[in-house]
Write a protein that holds these residues in place. Structure first.
Motif, short mmCIF file in Angstrom:
data_model
loop_
_atom_site.label_atom_id
_atom_site.label_comp_id
_atom_site.label_asym_id
_atom_site.label_seq_id
_atom_site.Cartn_x
_atom_site.Cartn_y
_atom_site.Cartn_z
N GLU A 193 -16.71 3.60 -14.62
CA GLU A 193 -16.34 2.37 -13.79
C GLU A 193 -16.96 2.54 -12.58
OE1 GLU A 193 -11.53 1.52 -15.34
OE2 GLU A 193 -11.89 2.65 -13.43
N LEU A 194 -17.42 3.58 -12.00
CA LEU A 194 -18.01 3.76 -10.81
C LEU A 194 -19.40 3.05 -10.64
CD1 LEU A 194 -17.94 7.71 -10.30
CD2 LEU A 194 -16.24 6.09 -9.37
N GLY A 195 -19.88 2.74 -12.02
CA GLY A 195 -21.16 1.87 -11.90
C GLY A 195 -21.15 0.46 -11.24
N GLY A 196 -19.85 -0.01 -11.24
CA GLY A 196 -19.76 -1.52 -10.52
C GLY A 196 -19.49 -1.55 -8.93
N LEU A 197 -19.51 -0.21 -8.44
CA LEU A 197 -19.35 -0.22 -6.95
C LEU A 197 -20.69 -0.23 -6.23
CD1 LEU A 197 -16.61 2.51 -7.30
CD2 LEU A 197 -16.23 -0.03 -7.11
N MET A 198 -20.51 -0.37 -5.04
CA MET A 198 -21.77 -0.61 -4.19
C MET A 198 -21.89 0.68 -3.49
SD MET A 198 -20.99 -4.22 -2.03
CE MET A 198 -19.42 -4.36 -2.45
N ASP A 199 -23.23 1.01 -3.02
CA ASP A 199 -23.69 2.32 -2.24
C ASP A 199 -23.59 1.60 -0.68
OD1 ASP A 199 -25.91 0.52 -1.86
OD2 ASP A 199 -27.36 1.82 -2.93
N GLU A 200 -24.05 2.44 0.23
CA GLU A 200 -23.63 2.15 1.59
C GLU A 200 -24.69 0.62 2.15
OE1 GLU A 200 -23.71 5.15 4.50
OE2 GLU A 200 -23.56 3.83 6.13
N ALA A 201 -26.04 0.67 1.53
CA ALA A 201 -26.71 -0.26 1.99
C ALA A 201 -26.30 -1.54 1.26
CB ALA A 201 -28.01 0.18 1.06
N ALA A 202 -25.82 -1.58 0.06
CA ALA A 202 -25.28 -2.95 -0.58
C ALA A 202 -24.01 -3.32 0.12
CB ALA A 202 -25.00 -2.46 -2.12
N TYR A 203 -23.10 -2.10 0.48
CA TYR A 203 -21.85 -2.95 1.26
C TYR A 203 -22.32 -3.35 2.60
CZ TYR A 203 -17.39 -2.97 3.56
OH TYR A 203 -16.16 -3.06 4.14
N LYS A 204 -23.22 -2.75 3.30
CA LYS A 204 -23.74 -3.25 4.62
C LYS A 204 -24.27 -4.69 4.67
CE LYS A 204 -24.78 0.44 7.67
NZ LYS A 204 -25.49 1.58 8.04
N THR A 229 -21.10 11.43 -2.84
CA THR A 229 -21.42 10.28 -2.83
C THR A 229 -20.35 9.59 -2.28
OG1 THR A 229 -22.43 10.89 -4.88
CG2 THR A 229 -22.37 8.41 -4.45
N THR A 230 -20.57 8.42 -1.35
CA THR A 230 -19.83 7.47 -0.92
C THR A 230 -20.23 6.02 -1.45
OG1 THR A 230 -19.40 8.68 1.01
CG2 THR A 230 -18.79 6.44 1.05
N LEU A 231 -19.03 5.52 -2.21
CA LEU A 231 -19.19 4.17 -2.64
C LEU A 231 -18.41 3.01 -2.01
CD1 LEU A 231 -19.53 5.21 -6.54
CD2 LEU A 231 -21.36 4.65 -5.06
N TYR A 232 -18.70 1.97 -2.49
CA TYR A 232 -17.76 0.74 -1.78
C TYR A 232 -17.30 -0.40 -2.72
CZ TYR A 232 -19.57 3.18 2.58
OH TYR A 232 -19.72 4.05 3.46
N THR A 233 -16.33 -0.84 -2.53
CA THR A 233 -15.65 -1.99 -3.19
C THR A 233 -15.88 -3.34 -2.45
OG1 THR A 233 -13.31 -2.23 -2.68
CG2 THR A 233 -13.82 -0.85 -4.24
N SER A 234 -16.00 -4.45 -2.83
CA SER A 234 -15.97 -5.80 -2.33
C SER A 234 -14.74 -6.07 -1.57
CB SER A 234 -16.36 -6.72 -3.30
OG SER A 234 -15.35 -6.88 -4.17
N TRP A 281 -13.57 2.46 0.66
CA TRP A 281 -14.55 3.45 0.24
C TRP A 281 -14.15 4.27 -0.56
CZ3 TRP A 281 -12.48 8.06 1.66
CH2 TRP A 281 -11.75 8.16 2.76
N LEU A 282 -14.96 5.16 -1.45
CA LEU A 282 -14.53 6.17 -2.38
C LEU A 282 -15.60 7.37 -1.86
CD1 LEU A 282 -14.47 3.44 -3.87
CD2 LEU A 282 -13.79 4.80 -5.85
N HIS A 283 -15.29 8.41 -1.68
CA HIS A 283 -15.94 9.81 -1.62
C HIS A 283 -15.58 10.53 -3.06
CE1 HIS A 283 -16.59 9.30 2.64
NE2 HIS A 283 -15.47 9.79 2.95
N ILE A 284 -16.84 10.47 -3.82
CA ILE A 284 -16.87 11.05 -5.00
C ILE A 284 -17.43 12.81 -5.16
CG2 ILE A 284 -17.53 10.87 -7.25
CD1 ILE A 284 -16.09 8.30 -6.47
N GLU A 285 -16.42 13.39 -5.44
CA GLU A 285 -16.64 15.03 -5.34
C GLU A 285 -16.12 15.35 -6.93
OE1 GLU A 285 -16.17 17.41 -1.31
OE2 GLU A 285 -14.68 15.77 -1.63
N GLY A 286 -17.21 15.42 -7.87
CA GLY A 286 -16.78 15.99 -9.17
C GLY A 286 -16.12 14.98 -9.62
N ASP A 287 -14.89 15.04 -10.23
CA ASP A 287 -14.32 14.11 -10.98
C ASP A 287 -12.96 13.55 -10.01
OD1 ASP A 287 -12.37 16.29 -11.28
OD2 ASP A 287 -12.22 16.17 -13.21
#
Lengths: 121, 381
Positions: free
Chosen positions: A106-117, A2-7, A11-17
């Motif tokens: 804490e990952l719950g507060g981050l954006m997915d790609e659509a939200a970051y765009k 999964t890739t997540l984004y901050t404001s 970017w964060l690539h999440i693999e396991g922990d």
């Protein structure tokens, strides 16, 4: 993976922990030519929102903040040796560091790609 | 000195051209100015050193000092009341670097003074131009008419290809030497041209009536050797050239001696000279010439890769002691591919090769005091 984004344009690539962290292409465009990158020490315990790395263009220095809490597992020495990678491949070869995710909530507060765009539109 | 909101910002006659060329506009000294174009600061910097760069510096103040007597020497002598330079000795068609000083020996602004035969032509910093003009009116109105030339643009063309690029539209350009200055026809327009600049490169500054600025600049930019350059590269170029930026490396608290600008004060104005003193702060400044100043502006080269920026405190020791000075300009020098800085140190620690330490993010990084310019200049003398 999964890739997540901050404001703050990380970017964060999440693999396991494990989270791999870099800055976005949008961020590198804003910064301009990157000439220096300072990375955290392996083993350092970062708190969310703490200054973790520094990226400097000809003109200015900017902090890269820890997007989540956790220990630094690995840093990208190739990036420290060749800071211009941030401009040429921000989303790929120019990853900054890897963290062990201390608190998955804490990952719950981050954006997915659509939200970051939408955020950078 | 940034304007509070963008609507307060002034625009130069080249504003539309900057936008058309993709300039990233930022507030600077009350103007909306391009900090960079799509090429970016690094390429713009290197292009100026290898080919030629074109800079809009129309925000700077252009002032004519016209002697009421009709004799330019009277304007020169009047201006010598405000600057420690020999202005009488500036020959017609020549230009000289100068500073306005205050009663404490500090620097109110730095400027260029050219002798145009029947009057003096001054170029001053954008952020200081209103104060400079008021200063001139207050002190020189008995001898001079002070004309603000607000209807002129100012552009700089800098780099090894500047001469050949300008020669295509100004036949006189190649015969000019460093610091020659005067009225010249450029692309058919009545301009003032000087062979000078702020990059350490050979080059020219061209003052052109505002209504012709875009036409002139477009002709220069039609040459593939010439790229438009923003304020970002202007700053990195002048830093590598070891040139002072007013408000940073020099200000009202630094004297010309502390700022290592002794070379700019001619013998005629020093002790024992034909026209010694007679400018604000003369006692302090001339005393510093004799006995030295407590601190001195120096060049600094970082030993690592981390840029050391303006404001960083300087220390004599790697881990103990109080700050002994500070960095006044610093960043990355693209031509050197290394960090470079300037700052003030106690004179005893200002010798070339002395190691000092700059505090950057809580760490003290080693720097060596280095000769300036960091990059050799290429002026056509």
């Amino acid at each position: 993976m999964t890739t997540l984004y901050t404001s703050d344009h990380e970017w964060l690539h999440i693999e396991g922990d494990v989270a791999t962290i870099g800055i976005t292409d949008y961020a590198q465009q804003q910064l301009g030519d990157v000439v220096f990158v300072e990375l955290p020490k392996v083993g350092r315990t970062l708190k969310k929102a703490e200054a973790a790395a520094v990226v400097e263009s000809v003109k200015a220095a900017s902090d890269v903040y820890a997007p989540i809490s956790g220990d630094v597992l690995e840093v990208n020495d190739a990036l420290a040796a060749e800071p211009a990678l941030v401009n040429s491949d921000a989303a790929g070869k120019a990853w900054f560091f890897k963290m062990k995710i201390a608190d998955k909530s804490e990952l719950g507060g981050l954006m997915d790609e659509a939200a970051y765009k939408a955020h950078t539109a | 000195m940034l304007a509070r909101d963008e609507s307060d910002l002034k625009r130069t006659p080249l504003h539309a051209l900057h936008l058309a060329r993709g300039g990233k506009m930022v507030p600077f000294a009350g103007y909306e100015m391009p900090v960079q174009y799509p090429a970016g600061v690094l390429k713009e910097h290197l292009h100026t050193r290898s080919h030629a760069g074109l800079f809009d510096v129309s925000h700077m103040g252009q002032i004519a000092l016209r002697p009421k007597s009709g004799k330019v020497s009277d304007a020169a002598l009047a201006l010598e009341r405000l600057v420690p330079q020999d202005i009488l000795g500036v020959a017609p068609g020549r230009q000289r670097y100068a500073q306005f000083t205050n009663a404490d020996g500090g620097i109110l602004d730095d400027l260029m003074v050219a002798n145009f035969g029947d009057h003096l032509f001054l170029v001053v910093n954008a952020a200081c131009k209103a104060e400079d003009e008021a200063h001139l009116r207050k002190h020189l109105s008995d001898a001079c008419d002070i004309d603000s030339l607000a209807d002129r643009a100012l552009i700089a063309l800098q780099g090894p290809k500047a001469e050949s690029a300008l020669a295509k539209i100004c036949a006189d350009a190649p015969s000019m030497k460093f610091m020659d200055a005067g009225p010249r026809r450029v692309a058919g327009f009545d301009c003032f041209v000087s062979r000078s600049g702020y990059t350490g490169e050979d080059g020219f500054e061209i003052s052109v009536p505002a209504e012709h600025a875009e036409a002139l600049v477009t002709q220069l930019l039609d040459n593939p050797d010439v790229l438009p350059i923003g304020l970002g590269a202007r700053d990195s170029l002048r830093l590598e050239a070891g040139l002072c930026l007013y408000g940073h490396d020099i200000d009202t608290t630094t004297t010309p001696v502390e700022a290592a600008l002794e070379w700019s004060v001619q013998k005629s104005r020093r002790k024992g000279g034909a026209r010694t003193g007679g400018f604000p702060g003369a006692e302090k400044i001339l005393d510093q010439f004799e006995r030295g100043a407590p601190r001195r502006r120096v060049g600094l080269k970082a030993q690592g890769r981390a840029p050391v920026r303006e404001g960083a405190a300087l220390f004599a020791d790697a881990d103990t002691g109080e700050a002994i000075g500070k960095v006044t300009s610093g960043g990355f020098g693209p031509s050197l591919n290394a960090p470079v800085a300037m700052g003030y140190l106690p004179t005893a620690l200002s010798g070339i090769g002395t190691t000092v330490f700059a505090e950057v993010r809580g760490q003290r990084l080693p720097l060596a005091v280095a000769a300036t310019p960091f990059v050799p200049n290429t002026y056509k003398r």
